[in-house]
Write a protein that holds these residues in place. Structure first.
Motif, mmCIF file in Angstrom:
data_model
loop_
_atom_site.group_PDB
_atom_site.id
_atom_site.type_symbol
_atom_site.label_atom_id
_atom_site.label_comp_id
_atom_site.label_asym_id
_atom_site.label_seq_id
_atom_site.Cartn_x
_atom_site.Cartn_y
_atom_site.Cartn_z
ATOM 1 N N GLY A 87 0.845 -1.210 0.000
ATOM 2 C CA GLY A 87 0.000 0.000 0.000
ATOM 3 C C GLY A 87 0.867 1.242 0.000
ATOM 4 N N LEU A 88 0.242 2.382 -0.227
ATOM 5 C CA LEU A 88 1.017 3.626 -0.253
ATOM 6 C C LEU A 88 1.515 3.992 1.133
ATOM 7 N N GLU A 89 0.713 3.696 2.137
ATOM 8 C CA GLU A 89 1.095 4.041 3.510
ATOM 9 C C GLU A 89 1.894 2.909 4.152
ATOM 10 N N SER A 128 2.576 -1.713 4.085
ATOM 11 C CA SER A 128 2.445 -2.937 3.297
ATOM 12 C C SER A 128 2.293 -4.133 4.226
#
Ligand code: PLP
Length: 420
Positions: free
Chosen positions: A274-276, A278
């Motif tokens: 994810g962008l924030e 993982s």
């Protein structure tokens, strides 16, 4: 029928004559001895490879190759099958509980770094210490030194006895409730000492201290069983156990692997990126980010086949006899000083010649194709303790025999007559 089936009979019969000659027959399975004849006494640095290991790597690239774990096509499926078979073979070879306790790495160095930075660092507490021994290879010294200087921990080195073994009494004093981890070598690459690690591991466990064992010099030379050792982590390299370079293993007890964080980050290790944040895969896959050395694993399987067919305990019995023969010869030679006198030694001996620099000894022997090592063996803290900056080291594997020892001794006599 393999050469071992013939010679295993002699090993079991404990025929000493046969045993000191056995390597001559085993050598036939190692093409380098036919292609580039030499006396090889540097297996502690790296071992030679039997034909079947070379064939397995070549077969993998010529008929089985594809990406691992990434694609749905048959090439990938076949390569993945072999890679995962390698994991099971290693599991059985060292007596692990399940394949997921086996992580493929680039070698002992990478395995130890994974534990140092993925397991030890996240568990650091103020006032903690890390315990190693005074005979560690730099691979099992520098990562711990780095952590200690970076995070303000103390690095404790267990001293050695006069015989050159890890001092068990000192170990029980130095490993305490503030010890983050203990990392110890099973066989010293300088002294050849086989350390009896069981009592130290038992003491560490009584304080809930996890223990990493550096098995770089013991694997393939003696039965290394993680249940018998009861270690929490075990690190070793393929290239020292007749296998390919660039592949190695980190074993970890699964409960500890679940707590360990990845240290290298890359492809195929996440369930979701994810962008924030993982989500990582379960062990062992989260520790194998990037494209692994799959051909190395194919070769490692062949090395394990070879070792199992020979019988590691047979190799040990044979090389123990050869090593004591070598030590007897060296001891009988004037002006040769042998380092350490441990109860049990495996595969190698370090020595110095009076008033002759080890580099001169190794290079003169090298002129007649006798390969021994001269240097600090990546164990400078130990050599500093011993007050000797460099030594010569002669090390053996199953393909050596008494003719190699004779060549070494003739070479040493030549060096002495040249200098004196
Ligand atoms: C005892 C010991 N530990 C660790 C290592 C490092 O092994 P590698 O260079 O294969 O990572 C060696 C290599 O000589 C060794 O002898």
């Amino acid at each position: 029928m393999s050469v071992f089936n013939n010679y295993r009979i002699q090993l079991d019969a404990r025929k000493l004559d046969g045993m000191l000659k056995l390597g001559k027959h085993i050598r036939k399975e190692f093409p380098i001895f036919q292609n580039a004849p030499h006396v090889y006494l540097d297996s502690a640095a790296t071992s030679h490879k039997p034909q079947r290991v070379i064939d397995a790597v070549s077969r993998f690239y010529s008929t089985q190759y594809g990406s691992i774990h990434r694609a749905l096509h048959t090439r990938s499926a076949e390569a993945t099958r072999i890679y995962e078979m390698g994991r099971s073979r290693v599991e059985h070879f060292i007596g692990a509980n399940k394949p997921s306790e086996i992580i493929f790495t680039g070698g002992t160095t990478e395995s130890i770094n994974q534990v140092a930075f993925g397991f030890a660092v996240p568990r650091i507490k103020e006032g903690g210490n890390i315990v190693i021994s005074a005979m560690e290879h730099h691979a099992n010294f520098l990562p711990w030194q780095r952590i200690c200087t970076q995070y303000g921990l103390s690095l404790r080195r267990i001293p050695l006895t006069d015989a050159g073994e890890i001092d068990e009494v000192a170990a029980s004093e130095l490993i305490d409730e503030n010890t983050l981890i203990t990392a110890l070598v099973q066989v010293s690459n300088v002294l050849g000492t086989v350390n009896d690690l069981n009592p130290i591991i038992a003491h560490a466990h009584s304080l809930q201290v996890p223990v990493l064992v550096d098995a770089a010099q013991s694997i393939g030379h003696m039965d290394v069983n993680v249940q018998a050792l009861d270690c929490d982590f075990l690190a070793f390299s393929g290239h020292k156990m007749l296998g390919p370079t660039g592949v190695g293993v980190l074993y970890g007890k699964y409960t500890y692997l679940e707590q360990m964080e990845p240290w290298r980050f890359g492809g195929e290790m996440v369930l979701h990126a994810g962008l924030e944040r993982s989500k990582f895969k379960e062990p062992p896959h989260r520790f194998e980010g990037g494209s692994p050395h799959s051909a190395g694993v194919a070769g490692l399987i062949a090395a394990i086949d070879f070792l199992e067919e020979a019988g590691v305990s047979n190799i040990q019995r044979y090389s123990d006899q050869l090593l004591s023969h070598m030590i007897d010869q060296l001891q009988a030679e004037e002006d040769v000083q042998i380092l350490a006198d441990p109860k049990q030694r495996s595969g190698l001996v370090s020595f110095v010649l009076k008033d002759i620099h080890p580099h001169d000894v190794a290079s003169i022997l090298g002129e007649t194709n006798i390969a021994i090592r001269a240097g600090h063996h990546c164990a400078q803290p130990l050599l500093r303790d011993l007050g000797i900056p460099v030594t010569n080291r002669a090390s053996i594997h199953c393909y050596n025999d008494e003719d190699d020892i004779e060549a070494l001794m003739d070479g040493i006599r030549r060096v002495k007559s040249y200098f004196h």
